[in-house]
Design a protein around this motif. Structure first.
Motif, PDB file in Angstrom:
ATOM      1  N   SER A  67      58.964  34.793  43.179  1.00  0.00           N
ATOM      2  CA  SER A  67      58.404  35.947  42.476  1.00  0.00           C
ATOM      3  C   SER A  67      56.884  35.799  42.489  1.00  0.00           C
ATOM      4  O   SER A  67      56.343  34.828  43.029  1.00  0.00           O
ATOM      5  N   THR A  69      54.731  34.954  40.338  1.00  0.00           N
ATOM      6  CA  THR A  69      54.169  33.780  39.669  1.00  0.00           C
ATOM      7  C   THR A  69      54.108  32.573  40.609  1.00  0.00           C
ATOM      8  O   THR A  69      53.231  31.721  40.478  1.00  0.00           O
ATOM      9  N   ARG A  97      48.226  33.932  32.183  1.00  0.00           N
ATOM     10  CA  ARG A  97      49.168  33.028  32.856  1.00  0.00           C
ATOM     11  C   ARG A  97      48.432  32.025  33.751  1.00  0.00           C
ATOM     12  O   ARG A  97      48.846  30.887  33.889  1.00  0.00           O
ATOM     13  N   CYS A 142      44.878  44.854  38.250  1.00  0.00           N
ATOM     14  CA  CYS A 142      45.465  45.579  37.116  1.00  0.00           C
ATOM     15  C   CYS A 142      46.116  44.561  36.206  1.00  0.00           C
ATOM     16  O   CYS A 142      46.954  43.779  36.647  1.00  0.00           O
ATOM     17  N   ASP A 169      44.837  38.386  41.057  1.00  0.00           N
ATOM     18  CA  ASP A 169      46.234  38.791  40.943  1.00  0.00           C
ATOM     19  C   ASP A 169      46.266  40.313  41.102  1.00  0.00           C
ATOM     20  O   ASP A 169      45.898  41.048  40.192  1.00  0.00           O
ATOM     21  N   ILE A 171      49.064  41.887  41.954  1.00  0.00           N
ATOM     22  CA  ILE A 171      50.505  42.122  42.103  1.00  0.00           C
ATOM     23  C   ILE A 171      50.874  43.560  41.751  1.00  0.00           C
ATOM     24  O   ILE A 171      51.566  44.239  42.510  1.00  0.00           O
ATOM     25  N   SER A 172      50.398  44.048  40.602  1.00  0.00           N
ATOM     26  CA  SER A 172      50.737  45.425  40.233  1.00  0.00           C
ATOM     27  C   SER A 172      49.699  46.431  40.725  1.00  0.00           C
ATOM     28  O   SER A 172      50.005  47.605  40.909  1.00  0.00           O
ATOM     29  N   GLN A 194      57.979  43.402  44.397  1.00  0.00           N
ATOM     30  CA  GLN A 194      58.712  44.327  43.520  1.00  0.00           C
ATOM     31  C   GLN A 194      57.856  45.388  42.833  1.00  0.00           C
ATOM     32  O   GLN A 194      58.295  46.007  41.882  1.00  0.00           O
ATOM     33  N   LYS A 195      56.614  45.575  43.292  1.00  0.00           N
ATOM     34  CA  LYS A 195      55.787  46.619  42.653  1.00  0.00           C
ATOM     35  C   LYS A 195      55.619  47.762  43.654  1.00  0.00           C
ATOM     36  O   LYS A 195      56.601  48.288  44.114  1.00  0.00           O
TER      37      LYS A 195
HETATM   38  C1  LIG Z   1      54.541  41.905  37.694  1.00  0.00           C
HETATM   39  C2  LIG Z   1      53.340  41.055  37.625  1.00  0.00           C
HETATM   40  C3  LIG Z   1      53.421  39.700  37.872  1.00  0.00           C
HETATM   41  C4  LIG Z   1      54.809  39.256  38.191  1.00  0.00           C
HETATM   42  O1  LIG Z   1      55.155  38.013  38.136  1.00  0.00           O
HETATM   43  P1  LIG Z   1      56.662  37.648  38.503  1.00  0.00           P
HETATM   44  O2  LIG Z   1      56.600  36.207  38.675  1.00  0.00           O
HETATM   45  O3  LIG Z   1      56.975  38.393  39.785  1.00  0.00           O
HETATM   46  O4  LIG Z   1      57.511  38.107  37.373  1.00  0.00           O
HETATM   47  C5  LIG Z   1      52.275  38.942  37.858  1.00  0.00           C
HETATM   48  N1  LIG Z   1      51.076  39.499  37.581  1.00  0.00           N
HETATM   49  C6  LIG Z   1      50.964  40.822  37.337  1.00  0.00           C
HETATM   50  C7  LIG Z   1      49.624  41.419  37.062  1.00  0.00           C
HETATM   51  C8  LIG Z   1      52.095  41.622  37.355  1.00  0.00           C
HETATM   52  O5  LIG Z   1      52.010  42.932  37.114  1.00  0.00           O
END
Ligand SMILES: *Cc1c(COP(=O)(O)O)cnc(C)c1O
Length: 380
Positions: A67, A69, A97, A142, A169, A171-172, A194-195
């Motif tokens: 994922s 993370t 995180r 974001c 990061d 990711i989103s 997954q985004k």
């Molecule tokens: C969704 C998201 C994550 C996701 O982490 P996962 O390990 O895939 O659950 C990390 N950072 C951001 C900003 C996110 O929106």
């Protein structure tokens, strides 16, 4: 109210995971192929190039079976060593995180915090960087927990003047908000499947600059699965060191094709348009925008006093099949509502979401009255 078969299916309006479009689902369901084959290597090569376009980088983009993370952790264990000091621009749960991972790894961490709902302040970053030496600066494009968009371009310019690498990061934010990895001096940009890439979870991505690699060579943190040097070596033959998320990567080939057909800028515009469509409606219902500088990936609003967000989300799920997200952390849980509109989310999906939301709010004693949406084919 539920007018078609499609409308009766569960609808993901959470800021991840997001809906997977049918052409991608068809590929995910296909019989599995083996990854040590030319067929797979060709797919991996194509998606790796496609990802470079999405990240706007000439640097290679590495793919992990994890994922998001997992890629965040990789961005610490590869580029930092015990005792190194990093700066984390903390503005919500996801950017925080990075600090949590740093702590787990014995990396010294300064957090530049802003109140939830606010973006990192480039002036404060500039001041913080003055006279201090950091191995790396970590931020989110974001910050999904608050819906805030950070000014990565401005911060990247500041970090580029130092020896620190800049890790983002995205990711989103990727494909919802503009990100110019190379032009904005981002050394490590992180994405996940997954985004807005419109896939199930299972793959994460890192675009890595030469400046970041220089930091990795002397890295002294233990790492094995997440050792990016293995991925770089295997990448020479469009291979991965370990079994990749084969199905997800095949789906990615399709979703990247769809993204390329629409155009990357067009995705940014579409997400902003969807945001512009629902925000005034929500505000007219008394739901205040939570972030000051909102991302186009999602809309985060404060719920009216007396509305329990946890109960509201349950009603939306149970009675309408609509999945929205609540606030994260003690301060925001139950008080904030987050609606994703990236990736495959369409206008009619948001209309269905708003319809459900108005029903749920009314049920909890906050009637919002008639709202007429001027969307093609849908008025009431
Ligand atoms: C969704 C998201 C994550 C996701 O982490 P996962 O390990 O895939 O659950 C990390 N950072 C951001 C900003 C996110 O929106």
């Amino acid at each position: 109210m539920l007018s078609s078969k499609q409308d009766s299916q569960p609808l993901l309006l959470s800021p991840g995971p997001t809906p997977v479009p049918e052409p991608v689902r068809d590929i995910l369901a296909a019989p599995l192929i083996h990854h040590r084959t030319d067929e797979y290597r060709n797919i991996f090569r194509a998606v790796s190039e496609g990802l470079q376009n999405v990240f706007r980088t000439r640097n290679p983009v590495f793919t992990l079976a994890s994922s998001g993370t997992g890629a965040m952790e990789a961005s610490l264990v590869n580029f930092c060593s015990p005792g190194d000091r990093i700066l984390v621009l903390a503005c919500g749960k996801f950017s925080e995180r990075f600090a949590e991972i740093a702590k787990a790894c014995g990396i010294e961490c300064d957090c530049l915090r802003v109140p939830y709902g606010e973006a990192a302040d480039p002036d404060a970053v500039e001041k913080q960087l003055e006279g201090r030496s950091y191995r790396a600066v970590y931020s989110a494009l974001c910050e999904t927990s608050t819906g805030v968009l950070n000014d990565i371009r401005a911060i990247g310019r500041l970090v580029a003047r130092t020896d620190a690498i800049f890790v983002v990061d995205a990711i989103s934010g990727l494909l919802a908000d503009r990100l110019e990895t190379d032009d904005w001096n981002v050394d490590v940009a992180i994405g996940a499947s997954q985004k807005a890439l419109m896939l199930p979870p299972g793959a994460a991505f890192l675009a890595v600059s030469p400046k970041a690699w220089a930091a990795a060579e002397g890295g002294r943190l233990p790492r094995y699965y997440l050792d990016l040097r293995r991925y770089r070596k295997a990448f020479e033959t469009f291979d991965t060191p370990f079994t990749p998320a084969i199905s997800i990567l095949r789906g990615l080939e399709k979703s990247l094709e769809m993204i390329s057909d629409e155009g990357i800028e067009a995705q940014w515009v579409r997400c902003a348009k969807l945001a512009g469509m629902i925000r005034p409606v929500l505000e007219s219902w008394g739901l205040e925008m939570f972030p000051r500088n909102p991302s186009s990936a999602l809309t985060a609003v404060r719920l009216p006093a007396g509305i329990d967000g946890t109960v509201l989300l349950k009603i939306l799920r149970r009675d309408y099949g609509v999945f929205m997200a609540g606030g994260q952390g003690d301060a925001l849980k139950g008080r904030v509502l987050r609606i994703g509109h990236m990736g495959a989310v369409r206008e009619q999906d948001l209309l269905r979401g708003l319809e459900a939301l108005s029903g749920g709010l009314a049920r909890l004693g906050h009637p919002v009255g008639e709202t007429v949406f001027d969307a093609p084919g849908r008025t009431r």
